[in-house]
Structure formats: C-alpha cells, structure tokens
Write an enzyme that holds these catalytic residues in place. Structure first.
Site, PDB file in Angstrom:
ATOM      1  CE  LYS A   1     -18.361  26.277 -46.576  1.00  0.00           C
ATOM      2  NZ  LYS A   1     -17.330  25.285 -46.523  1.00  0.00           N
TER       3      LYS A   1
ATOM      4  NE  ARG B   1     -19.374  16.179 -45.778  1.00  0.00           N
ATOM      5  CZ  ARG B   1     -19.208  17.190 -46.649  1.00  0.00           C
ATOM      6  NH1 ARG B   1     -19.307  18.444 -46.252  1.00  0.00           N
ATOM      7  NH2 ARG B   1     -18.947  16.946 -47.909  1.00  0.00           N
TER       8      ARG B   1
ATOM      9  CG  HIS C   1     -16.593  29.042 -53.082  1.00  0.00           C
ATOM     10  ND1 HIS C   1     -15.937  29.207 -51.889  1.00  0.00           N
ATOM     11  CD2 HIS C   1     -16.682  27.702 -53.284  1.00  0.00           C
ATOM     12  CE1 HIS C   1     -15.660  28.021 -51.375  1.00  0.00           C
ATOM     13  NE2 HIS C   1     -16.101  27.090 -52.202  1.00  0.00           N
TER      14      HIS C   1
ATOM     15  CG  ASP D   1     -19.630  23.680 -43.795  1.00  0.00           C
ATOM     16  OD1 ASP D   1     -20.035  22.621 -44.334  1.00  0.00           O
ATOM     17  OD2 ASP D   1     -18.536  24.190 -44.048  1.00  0.00           O
TER      18      ASP D   1
HETATM   19  N1  URA Z   1     -15.654  22.526 -49.942  1.00  0.00           N
HETATM   20  C1  URA Z   1     -16.541  22.804 -48.960  1.00  0.00           C
HETATM   21  O1  URA Z   1     -16.630  23.924 -48.489  1.00  0.00           O
HETATM   22  N2  URA Z   1     -17.324  21.790 -48.509  1.00  0.00           N
HETATM   23  C2  URA Z   1     -17.264  20.535 -48.997  1.00  0.00           C
HETATM   24  O2  URA Z   1     -18.010  19.690 -48.560  1.00  0.00           O
HETATM   25  C3  URA Z   1     -16.326  20.265 -50.015  1.00  0.00           C
HETATM   26  C4  URA Z   1     -15.541  21.302 -50.487  1.00  0.00           C
END
Ligand code: URA
Length: 433
Positions: free
Chosen positions: A187, A168, A82, A161
């Site tokens: 994730k 957020r 990732h 999320d």
């Molecule tokens: N990438 C993500 O998946 N989540 C975050 O909070 C910041 C970057």
C-alpha cells in the site's frame, strides 16, 4: 500452473517462484482461486514463512493489483508516513505540516476509522468546509503549490491486500511477518512517495507484542523498500496506552494544534519530533540531528503552525472556527470520569479508551455509520500519575448524554491502579534504516 501444487510446495516449506506468486494473486483477483485454497496457502505461509525474495514478489504482485500513484511530477522530496495503528494517533495532523514547512512534499491518501481506531480523514472532517475528496489533478496541483495535501483514499490502491486481509482476519493468519510486511508495504509503495517513515507500534494495543518481533517486521519492511528504490525508516514505539491525551475527532485536532503551537503532552510531542525528524532526514538526505534542529525550529518559530493553517484553508477548511479551542472542545455535553480508588494509575488500556470514545459517537461500528465529530475523551491523568478516590481521570464529550454511563464503564474497565509507582517502558525503542 495449479494452485494445489503451489499450496503443497509451501506446505513442504519450499520457496515459491515469482511466477507462482504472481499466478496466485492474479488468479485470486479474478476469482479463479477459491477462498479456501488461499486460506490454506496463507496458513502454510504462517507456519513455514517466506524468504526475502518471496516476500518481495508477493509485495510486487499486491502492489500491481490496482492503481499506483505517480508523484514524479512533484519535487523529489516526497515523503509519506504510516503507523501500524494506535489509539489517539493524530501524528499525521502534526508531522505533515511540520515537514511540509521544511520543503518536503506530503501527498497522502489517508483512511477513515473503523471500530475503536480513528482515521485521519474523520479528524479532518471536523473542520467546516474541509474537502477530503479532490480530483487527481487538484491533488497534484495542491501538492505542487503548498507541499501538503491529505485526502481520503480514492484510488484503488492494492485491492488484493483488501481481499487477502479480510480472509486473514477470519482464518488466524494475520500474525506472520512476511504477510504483514507485504500488506503494509504494497500500500505504501502504491502511494508513490520516495521516502517512507513507518511507526511500528509495540505493546498490548499493537499487532507486535514484543520489541523483538517488531524489529523483525521493521527490518523486513526496510529491506523491501530498498528493493523498490525507496528510503524506508522504521521507528519502533510503545503502544500500551493511548497516544497523547485526546481520543476522538475534533478533540484530537485540538491536541494536534497544541503540539504545533509548541505545547502538548510530552509523549505525543516526543513521538512527533522523532517521526518528523526521520521524514526530513530521509527526504532531504540530512543527518538526523540536523533534521531534528530544523523540526524544533519549525515549531518554535510558528512556521509549522502557519503551514497547518495554509493547508487547511487551501483545502477549503474554515480556520476561524478552529483557531478558537473552545469550538473544538465544544461538544453539547461533557462529563468527568472519576477514579474508583486512590493509587497510581498502573495501566490505561488503549483499546478500552478507544472503545469508550467510539461509544460516545466518535467512531463507527459499521462502515456506513455517521460519526459525531465533537465526541471523544480527553485524559486528565496518564499512566504513572497518582489519583485520589473520585478525582477526575478524564473528560467525556458527546452530543448524546445517554451514552455517558456505558462509555464511562468501558473506560473504567481499562484502568488499573497500584500502590507503587509503576515502571514504564520507553516511548521510542529503536530507529531502523
Ligand atoms: N496492517 C496492515 O495494513 N496489514 C497487516 O497485515 C497488518 C497491519
């Protein structure tokens, strides 16, 4: 349990229990808690932070809010990667076939691009016939047969999320290490691989602006992974300029194949070697230098490129079109961007290059927008190169020549020059396990 009491507790910097955190996430998913209440809690977390235990409870609650992929029927060497986001980041296209050619299994769901960041799935869709949607049974059987499968995200992984991130994003609460760590790791854990390599970007084009902060985030994610019985390695890398030379879709595919063929831009190559070595080392439990020798060998012998073609064909892609680089670089219109003055290129703003490429048609402004796979930008010059006035710095590619002027202006807005050779930060700052 009342959300009011939980907000108040966090506001007074007290530690939340597992039950409280699970209550927050499950009630929020059922719309029993309002956005303004979660916003208040997120802000209290940003200000007062979270302990390791709280971060782990939060990660677990988000992870279990949706589907969790079960890769247990595959060999034990599943490995995922990732990147926290970058312009021109085509590393998945390169590292996945390298590590699969060495006996690891990459069974991956990847995203599409939105805004100025590109998505692996869009890049793969530049290939005629390539299927980015597979049934769960076909996904697993391809992974078993050839050790590599990459599709668009079909399962509903960590939906909490998605909801939290959107909130957020508009309440100035992105910037919190426990929140970022739990968002990313929920994730990745839901994606099922045993080993995970995280490319944590540092710099002007990244969430983490300093190496110190990136290190804190990396440590938090590595620890979280251990708690869930996964091997997590984090590589801290520089993201001040685009990665490699190409930004777009088919142009990035071309560049990925250059690296797999043993050529390619030095920084991109170095990053891919490091990330693949970490993946192989972690998945096969080998020392990093042994893994690195194997990775270099997979490229120099053509094994990695052969695995790339095998993968593309297995997933329905027509490789005869991509074996010829002129097809990948064959946009209808091409035009150079010229240097506005003489000097060393002291910065090449990654976001400006990404936005210019998006303007040419390579990216989406809205989720529903169609993209022009042939559109993009290939840099001729990098930070530190000397240019004379009117020398070509980059080539633009598009199907719509009316877009050249605005894209070129955006690009040039991100270029700075200096009379002295600029000092450059290292590409790889640190590897944390
Ligand atoms: N990438 C993500 O998946 N989540 C975050 O909070 C910041 C970057």
């Amino acid at each position: 349990m009342r959300i009011y009491d939980i907000i108040d507790k966090k506001r007074h910097a007290k530690e939340l229990s597992k039950e409280e955190i699970e209550f927050v996430i499950s009630s929020y998913m059922k719309d029993e808690i309002k956005d303004y209440q979660i916003s208040a809690l997120l802000m209290a977390i940003c200000i007062n932070s979270m302990s390791e235990a709280e971060t782990s409870y939060l990660t677990n609650a988000i992870l279990n809010s949706g589907d969790v992929l079960d890769l247990s029927s595959l060999n034990g060497y599943t490995v995922d990667k990732h990147s926290t986001g970058g312009i021109g980041d085509k590393t998945t296209l390169i590292v996945a076939p390298i590590v699969a050619s060495l006996g690891c299994t990459v069974a991956k769901m990847s995203g599409r691009g939105l805004g100025f960041t590109g998505g692996t799935v869009d890049k793969l869709e530049s290939i005629e016939g390539f299927k980015t949607e597979l049934s769960p049974a076909d996904f697993l059987s391809q992974a078993k047969d050839i050790g590599i499968v990459v599709v668009g995200q079909s399962a509903d992984l960590a939906p909490a999320d998605k909801k939290l991130y959107a909130l957020r994003d508009v309440t100035a609460t992105i910037d919190s290490i426990p929140l970022i760590a739990s968002s990313i790791m929920s994730k990745k854990l839901a994606s099922g691989s045993k080993s995970i390599v995280l490319d944590v970007k540092v710099g002007s084009g990244a969430f983490m602006k300093t190496v110190d902060d990136a290190e804190k985030l990396a440590n938090a994610m590595v620890k979280l992974g251990k708690g869930f019985d996964r091997n997590v390695t984090a590589v801290l890398t520089n993201m001040n300029a685009p990665l490699g030379l190409a930004v777009g879709n088919s142009v990035e595919l071309w560049e990925a194949m250059e690296v797999l063929s043993g050529r390619g831009e030095q920084n991109l190559k170095a990053l891919c070697l490091t990330v693949s070595s970490c993946m192989v080392s972690s998945a096969l439990s080998l020392e990093l230098d042994v893994a690195r020798d194997m990775v270099e060998n997979a490229i120099s012998t053509g094994k990695a490129l052969a695995k790339f073609y095998e993968w593309i064909e297995y997933q329905g892609g027509n490789t005869s079109k991509i074996r010829d680089s002129s097809a990948l670089l064959g946009a209808k219109y091409k035009k150079s961007i010229l240097a506005e003055r003489e000097g060393y290129i002291s910065s090449l703003d990654a976001q400006a290059v990404g936005t210019a490429s998006m303007m040419l048609g390579a990216g989406r402004i809205k989720k529903e927008d169609k993209i022009d796979h042939s559109a993009g930008i290939i840099l001729n010059k990098r930070v530190g190169d000397f240019v004379t006035k009117s020398e070509p710095i980059a080539m633009m590619y598009t199907s719509n020549e009316a877009l050249f002027d605005s894209a070129s202006n955006l690009f040039l807005g991100g270029v700075s020059y200096s009379n002295k050779m600029p000092t450059q930060n290292p590409l790889i700052y640190k590897i944390i396990k």
